[in-house]
Design an enzyme around this catalytic site. Structure first.
Site, mmCIF file in Angstrom:
data_model
loop_
_atom_site.group_PDB
_atom_site.id
_atom_site.type_symbol
_atom_site.label_atom_id
_atom_site.label_comp_id
_atom_site.label_asym_id
_atom_site.label_seq_id
_atom_site.Cartn_x
_atom_site.Cartn_y
_atom_site.Cartn_z
ATOM 1 N N ASP A 99 36.629 40.323 44.470
ATOM 2 C CA ASP A 99 35.279 40.807 43.804
ATOM 3 C C ASP A 99 35.277 42.298 44.143
ATOM 4 O O ASP A 99 36.309 42.973 43.743
ATOM 5 C CB ASP A 99 34.092 40.140 44.501
ATOM 6 C CG ASP A 99 32.817 40.420 43.900
ATOM 7 O OD1 ASP A 99 32.539 39.891 42.841
ATOM 8 O OD2 ASP A 99 32.100 41.211 44.675
ATOM 9 N N HIS A 292 34.271 31.835 40.321
ATOM 10 C CA HIS A 292 34.407 33.370 40.916
ATOM 11 C C HIS A 292 34.851 33.258 42.370
ATOM 12 O O HIS A 292 35.606 34.317 42.747
ATOM 13 C CB HIS A 292 33.303 34.068 40.878
ATOM 14 C CG HIS A 292 33.222 35.346 41.038
ATOM 15 N ND1 HIS A 292 33.970 36.490 40.511
ATOM 16 C CD2 HIS A 292 32.450 36.118 42.223
ATOM 17 C CE1 HIS A 292 33.762 37.524 41.031
ATOM 18 N NE2 HIS A 292 33.291 37.580 41.978
#
Length: 317
Positions: A99, A292
């Site tokens: 991320d 994610h």
């Protein structure tokens, strides 16, 4: 078993988890996460023969959170990682990020190829520096509701996210970013949108895991992490000397096939074109069905890919 301690680096105190001996591997987490996000990787990489260090990044968890928004530029954060390598007494390191930690890892490799001999990014492709400031480009494209834009005004996102931290963390971790619309803010509904207090936890996130994140964010708040977003345009200005530069070290990319960050129009193109920036890309692993939070969702696949990569680029002596 990993241990934690405070280390002074680049003028601030960083709280780090560490385990193992051997070549140094730095793990950089993203938003809204912590070094705890690497709980499955730290013991696995240590058992494979590496010295693994995962800091709570600047502004997160037990690490210091400078008050000034300007203290969260990509130079400051990469500077923390450079100083951390020195504070650990190492000559070089492999750097891995997920991320927001992925841009930190990519830029660390770009800025200091002498220090970071290999790089892996999870969920966020390598930097493609555009021809104008990112927020200006969004406005020029008629976009006013992207979450980056919502995060700019100090205090606004903090108030929303800190209203009920348990609900915020449940919503963000359990829902993730599987829907591209989750990256856009609905007027009057904030970043979280419609929240479901009974949203079931996914199999990869236990109640104890969630409680760990909630307790940490109750202590720290969200301001430090949000200040990373408030430097997006400044980062574009600071990185002008690296326009069209390549990251020439061995590299690895891993992402979930259901992650909106890489399935949206811009993200998909960046994944497709990343060899332009990464001429020594060893593997591009897209994990089918994963979202994610890839290293937490699919630790076995991620660990196997990271260990195989490390054995190529940092073989044990």
């Amino acid at each position: 078993m990993s241990s934690t301690r405070m280390i002074k680096a680049n003028g601030i105190e960083l709280c780090v988890r560490e385990q193992g001996e051997g070549a140094l591997v730095l793990l950089c987490h993203g938003w809204p996460e912590l070094s705890y996000s690497w709980r499955h990787q730290i013991p696995a990489l240590a058992a494979a023969g590496y010295r693994v260090v995962a800091p709570d990044m600047r502004g997160f968890g037990g690490s210091q959170a400078p008050a000034e928004i300007g203290a969260y530029s990509i130079f400051d954060i990469v500077g923390d990682m450079v100083a951390l390598v020195g504070a650990l007494g190492a000559q070089d390191a492999v750097i891995i990020g997920h991320d927001w930690g992925a841009p930190v890892a990519w830029h660390a490799a770009l800025f200091r190829p002498d220090l970071f001999k290999a790089v892996a990014g999870l969920s966020v492709p390598p930097p493609f520096r555009g021809r104008a400031r990112p927020l200006d480009m969004l406005r020029a494209g008629g976009i006013e509701t992207f979450y980056w834009q919502y995060f700019q005004a100090p205090g606004v996102a903090e108030a929303e996210l800190e209203r009920d931290i348990a609900l915020t963390m449940r919503t963000m971790l359990a829902r993730g970013f599987s829907d591209p619309q989750s990256l856009f803010v609905t007027p009057d509904k904030g970043f979280l949108g419609e929240v479901d207090p009974d949203l079931p936890l996914p199999a990869w996130l236990s109640a104890d895991d969630l409680a760990y994140f909630v307790d940490a964010y109750r202590a720290s708040g969200f301001r430090g992490g949000l200040n990373w977003y408030r430097n997006i345009d400044r980062n574009w200005e600071l990185t002008a000397p690296w326009q069209d530069a390549q990251i020439r070290q061995p590299s690895l990319f891993i992402a979930g096939g259901e992650d909106a960050v890489v399935t949206g129009l811009i993200g998909a193109k960046r994944v497709q074109d990343m060899e332009r920036v990464l001429p020594d890309l060893r593997r591009k692993l897209i994990v089918a069905g994963a979202g994610h939070w890839i290293q937490q969702e699919r630790p076995d696949e991620v660990n196997a890919a990271l260990i195989a990569f490390l054995r190529e680029v940092a073989p044990q002596s």
